[in-house]
Write a protein that holds these residues in place. Structure first.
Motif, PDB file in Angstrom:
ATOM      1  N   LEU A  47       5.125   4.205  -4.304  1.00 41.59           N
ATOM      2  CA  LEU A  47       3.734   4.440  -3.912  1.00 41.59           C
ATOM      3  C   LEU A  47       2.766   3.582  -4.719  1.00 41.59           C
ATOM      4  CD1 LEU A  47       3.997   8.274  -3.410  1.00 41.59           C
ATOM      5  CD2 LEU A  47       3.735   6.547  -1.630  1.00 41.59           C
ATOM      6  N   THR A  48       3.111   3.318  -5.969  1.00 41.14           N
ATOM      7  CA  THR A  48       2.311   2.377  -6.761  1.00 41.14           C
ATOM      8  C   THR A  48       2.365   1.006  -6.111  1.00 41.14           C
ATOM      9  OG1 THR A  48       2.639   3.643  -8.792  1.00 41.14           O
ATOM     10  CG2 THR A  48       2.023   1.332  -9.037  1.00 41.14           C
ATOM     11  N   ASP A  49       3.566   0.574  -5.701  1.00 43.43           N
ATOM     12  CA  ASP A  49       3.693  -0.707  -4.980  1.00 43.43           C
ATOM     13  C   ASP A  49       2.803  -0.712  -3.743  1.00 43.43           C
ATOM     14  OD1 ASP A  49       5.618  -1.645  -6.764  1.00 43.43           O
ATOM     15  OD2 ASP A  49       7.311  -1.277  -5.407  1.00 43.43           O
ATOM     16  N   PHE A  50       2.807   0.395  -3.001  1.00 40.13           N
ATOM     17  CA  PHE A  50       1.994   0.488  -1.786  1.00 40.13           C
ATOM     18  C   PHE A  50       0.519   0.244  -2.101  1.00 40.13           C
ATOM     19  CE2 PHE A  50      -0.772   2.800   1.061  1.00 40.13           C
ATOM     20  CZ  PHE A  50      -0.340   2.352   2.299  1.00 40.13           C
ATOM     21  N   TRP A  51       0.015   0.944  -3.126  1.00 41.82           N
ATOM     22  CA  TRP A  51      -1.414   0.828  -3.432  1.00 41.82           C
ATOM     23  C   TRP A  51      -1.749  -0.482  -4.123  1.00 41.82           C
ATOM     24  CZ3 TRP A  51      -5.014   3.112  -0.957  1.00 41.82           C
ATOM     25  CH2 TRP A  51      -4.739   4.303  -0.288  1.00 41.82           C
ATOM     26  N   VAL A  52      -0.836  -1.053  -4.869  1.00 36.16           N
ATOM     27  CA  VAL A  52      -1.075  -2.393  -5.433  1.00 36.16           C
ATOM     28  C   VAL A  52      -1.194  -3.398  -4.288  1.00 36.16           C
ATOM     29  CG1 VAL A  52       0.035  -4.265  -6.728  1.00 36.16           C
ATOM     30  CG2 VAL A  52      -0.072  -1.976  -7.714  1.00 36.16           C
ATOM     31  N   THR A  53      -0.307  -3.286  -3.301  1.00 32.83           N
ATOM     32  CA  THR A  53      -0.386  -4.163  -2.133  1.00 32.83           C
ATOM     33  C   THR A  53      -1.705  -3.965  -1.404  1.00 32.83           C
ATOM     34  OG1 THR A  53       2.018  -4.197  -1.891  1.00 32.83           O
ATOM     35  CG2 THR A  53       0.722  -4.744   0.065  1.00 32.83           C
ATOM     36  N   SER A  54      -2.094  -2.718  -1.205  1.00 31.46           N
ATOM     37  CA  SER A  54      -3.320  -2.409  -0.477  1.00 31.46           C
ATOM     38  C   SER A  54      -4.573  -2.870  -1.220  1.00 31.46           C
ATOM     39  CB  SER A  54      -3.397  -0.904  -0.222  1.00 31.46           C
ATOM     40  OG  SER A  54      -4.583  -0.570   0.442  1.00 31.46           O
ATOM     41  N   LEU A  55      -4.623  -2.638  -2.522  1.00 32.44           N
ATOM     42  CA  LEU A  55      -5.841  -2.920  -3.285  1.00 32.44           C
ATOM     43  C   LEU A  55      -5.940  -4.346  -3.798  1.00 32.44           C
ATOM     44  CD1 LEU A  55      -6.076   0.390  -5.339  1.00 32.44           C
ATOM     45  CD2 LEU A  55      -7.376  -0.245  -3.294  1.00 32.44           C
ATOM     46  N   PHE A  56      -4.811  -4.932  -4.162  1.00 33.85           N
ATOM     47  CA  PHE A  56      -4.832  -6.263  -4.769  1.00 33.85           C
ATOM     48  C   PHE A  56      -4.257  -7.355  -3.866  1.00 33.85           C
ATOM     49  CE2 PHE A  56      -4.546  -3.386  -8.510  1.00 33.85           C
ATOM     50  CZ  PHE A  56      -5.771  -3.710  -9.086  1.00 33.85           C
ATOM     51  N   GLY A  57      -3.665  -6.963  -2.747  1.00 38.10           N
ATOM     52  CA  GLY A  57      -3.088  -7.940  -1.835  1.00 38.10           C
ATOM     53  C   GLY A  57      -1.795  -8.550  -2.334  1.00 38.10           C
ATOM     54  N   GLU A  58      -1.202  -7.969  -3.365  1.00 32.79           N
ATOM     55  CA  GLU A  58       0.089  -8.441  -3.869  1.00 32.79           C
ATOM     56  C   GLU A  58       1.184  -7.816  -3.021  1.00 32.79           C
ATOM     57  OE1 GLU A  58       0.515  -7.594  -8.035  1.00 32.79           O
ATOM     58  OE2 GLU A  58      -1.525  -8.253  -8.455  1.00 32.79           O
ATOM     59  N   ALA A  59       1.968  -8.636  -2.372  1.00 31.03           N
ATOM     60  CA  ALA A  59       2.989  -8.133  -1.450  1.00 31.03           C
ATOM     61  C   ALA A  59       4.205  -7.615  -2.212  1.00 31.03           C
ATOM     62  CB  ALA A  59       3.391  -9.213  -0.467  1.00 31.03           C
ATOM     63  N   CYS A  60       4.089  -6.410  -2.763  1.00 30.27           N
ATOM     64  CA  CYS A  60       5.214  -5.832  -3.506  1.00 30.27           C
ATOM     65  C   CYS A  60       5.774  -4.589  -2.840  1.00 30.27           C
ATOM     66  CB  CYS A  60       4.824  -5.548  -4.948  1.00 30.27           C
ATOM     67  SG  CYS A  60       3.417  -4.456  -5.160  1.00 30.27           S
ATOM     68  N   PHE A  61       5.088  -4.066  -1.835  1.00 29.84           N
ATOM     69  CA  PHE A  61       5.564  -2.841  -1.179  1.00 29.84           C
ATOM     70  C   PHE A  61       6.568  -3.181  -0.099  1.00 29.84           C
ATOM     71  CE2 PHE A  61       5.214   0.217   2.341  1.00 29.84           C
ATOM     72  CZ  PHE A  61       5.678   1.354   1.688  1.00 29.84           C
ATOM     73  N   LYS A  62       7.665  -2.418  -0.109  1.00 32.17           N
ATOM     74  CA  LYS A  62       8.662  -2.512   0.955  1.00 32.17           C
ATOM     75  C   LYS A  62       8.911  -1.092   1.442  1.00 32.17           C
ATOM     76  CE  LYS A  62      11.055  -6.554  -0.908  1.00 32.17           C
ATOM     77  NZ  LYS A  62      10.151  -6.862  -1.985  1.00 32.17           N
ATOM     78  N   GLY A  63       8.679  -0.875   2.717  1.00 31.43           N
ATOM     79  CA  GLY A  63       8.890   0.453   3.258  1.00 31.43           C
ATOM     80  C   GLY A  63       8.168   0.621   4.575  1.00 31.43           C
ATOM     81  N   ASN A  64       8.330   1.790   5.168  1.00 25.24           N
ATOM     82  CA  ASN A  64       7.715   2.093   6.449  1.00 25.24           C
ATOM     83  C   ASN A  64       7.096   3.494   6.380  1.00 25.24           C
ATOM     84  OD1 ASN A  64       7.132   2.778   9.117  1.00 25.24           O
ATOM     85  ND2 ASN A  64       8.817   1.549   9.911  1.00 25.24           N
ATOM     86  N   PRO A  65       5.834   3.576   5.933  1.00 21.69           N
ATOM     87  CA  PRO A  65       5.190   4.884   5.815  1.00 21.69           C
ATOM     88  C   PRO A  65       5.142   5.653   7.132  1.00 21.69           C
ATOM     89  CG  PRO A  65       3.865   3.207   4.744  1.00 21.69           C
ATOM     90  CD  PRO A  65       4.959   2.495   5.484  1.00 21.69           C
ATOM     91  N   SER A  66       4.968   4.963   8.238  1.00 23.30           N
ATOM     92  CA  SER A  66       4.902   5.649   9.536  1.00 23.30           C
ATOM     93  C   SER A  66       6.216   6.343   9.837  1.00 23.30           C
ATOM     94  CB  SER A  66       4.543   4.662  10.644  1.00 23.30           C
ATOM     95  OG  SER A  66       3.244   4.153  10.431  1.00 23.30           O
ATOM     96  N   GLN A  67       7.312   5.652   9.618  1.00 23.75           N
ATOM     97  CA  GLN A  67       8.630   6.233   9.852  1.00 23.75           C
ATOM     98  C   GLN A  67       8.861   7.442   8.937  1.00 23.75           C
ATOM     99  OE1 GLN A  67      11.980   3.711   8.794  1.00 23.75           O
ATOM    100  NE2 GLN A  67      13.063   4.388  10.639  1.00 23.75           N
ATOM    101  N   ALA A  68       8.432   7.332   7.694  1.00 16.66           N
ATOM    102  CA  ALA A  68       8.590   8.444   6.743  1.00 16.66           C
ATOM    103  C   ALA A  68       7.798   9.666   7.190  1.00 16.66           C
ATOM    104  CB  ALA A  68       8.154   8.003   5.349  1.00 16.66           C
ATOM    105  N   HIS A  69       6.578   9.464   7.667  1.00 14.87           N
ATOM    106  CA  HIS A  69       5.758  10.590   8.110  1.00 14.87           C
ATOM    107  C   HIS A  69       6.337  11.248   9.365  1.00 14.87           C
ATOM    108  CE1 HIS A  69       2.766   8.871   5.355  1.00 14.87           C
ATOM    109  NE2 HIS A  69       2.348  10.122   5.253  1.00 14.87           N
ATOM    110  N   VAL A  70       6.874  10.445  10.270  1.00 17.92           N
ATOM    111  CA  VAL A  70       7.504  10.995  11.475  1.00 17.92           C
ATOM    112  C   VAL A  70       8.713  11.846  11.081  1.00 17.92           C
ATOM    113  CG1 VAL A  70       8.822  10.369  13.549  1.00 17.92           C
ATOM    114  CG2 VAL A  70       6.649   9.231  13.051  1.00 17.92           C
ATOM    115  N   LYS A  71       9.481  11.381  10.125  1.00 25.96           N
ATOM    116  CA  LYS A  71      10.654  12.130   9.662  1.00 25.96           C
ATOM    117  C   LYS A  71      10.234  13.465   9.034  1.00 25.96           C
ATOM    118  CE  LYS A  71      14.585  11.770   6.528  1.00 25.96           C
ATOM    119  NZ  LYS A  71      15.252  10.937   5.531  1.00 25.96           N
TER     120      LYS A  71
END
Length: 133
Positions: A47-71
């Motif tokens: 989740l830190t990777d997610f927000w670093v990617t979102s806030l700083f534009g550093e492409a460090c997040f790997k994952g699929n939040p939509s798929q996780a929420h559906v599950k």
């Protein structure tokens, strides 16, 4: 009050936020059911990777939040509701406001609003027709 400046700040925010979420009457049971104590540290890093990617534009997040929420919605017998997202947003904004100020703090709050609306819409769309309530 401090501004969000780096990954350490984002990790502090995410860690504190999920410490609060895990104790919350509405959200805590959901998160604590889906993640064991041993799974939390790597989840916080993700989740830190997610927000670093979102806030700083550093492409460090790997994952699929939509798929996780559906599950999670499926595991809740399609019981995820807007109230869950609203509580998440309220706690997120309050945690940010307790720790940080400034442009990136505001961006984190604004981005969370857009993401929550999008995630809930996606979850709802992915439900079986007889479970759309």
């Amino acid at each position: 009050m401090k501004q969000i400046e780096n990954r350490a700040d984002v990790n502090k925010l995410v860690s504190e936020f999920y410490r609060i979420v895990r104790k919350d009457d509405l959200l805590g049971p959901i998160f604590n059911h889906h993640l064991t104590d041993e799974q939390w540290p790597p989840h916080i890093e993700k989740l830190t990777d997610f927000w670093v990617t979102s806030l700083f534009g550093e492409a460090c997040f790997k994952g699929n939040p939509s798929q996780a929420h559906v599950k999670v919605d499926k595991n809740l017998n399609y019981g995820m509701h807007q109230d869950h997202f609203n509580r998440w947003l309220k706690l997120w904004a309050a945690t940010i406001d307790s720790l940080f100020e400034g442009a990136l703090a505001n961006r984190a709050k604004d981005a969370s609003q857009r993401m929550a609306m999008g995630q809930f819409a996606h979850v709802y769309k992915k439900r079986p027709e007889d479970c759309k309530h």
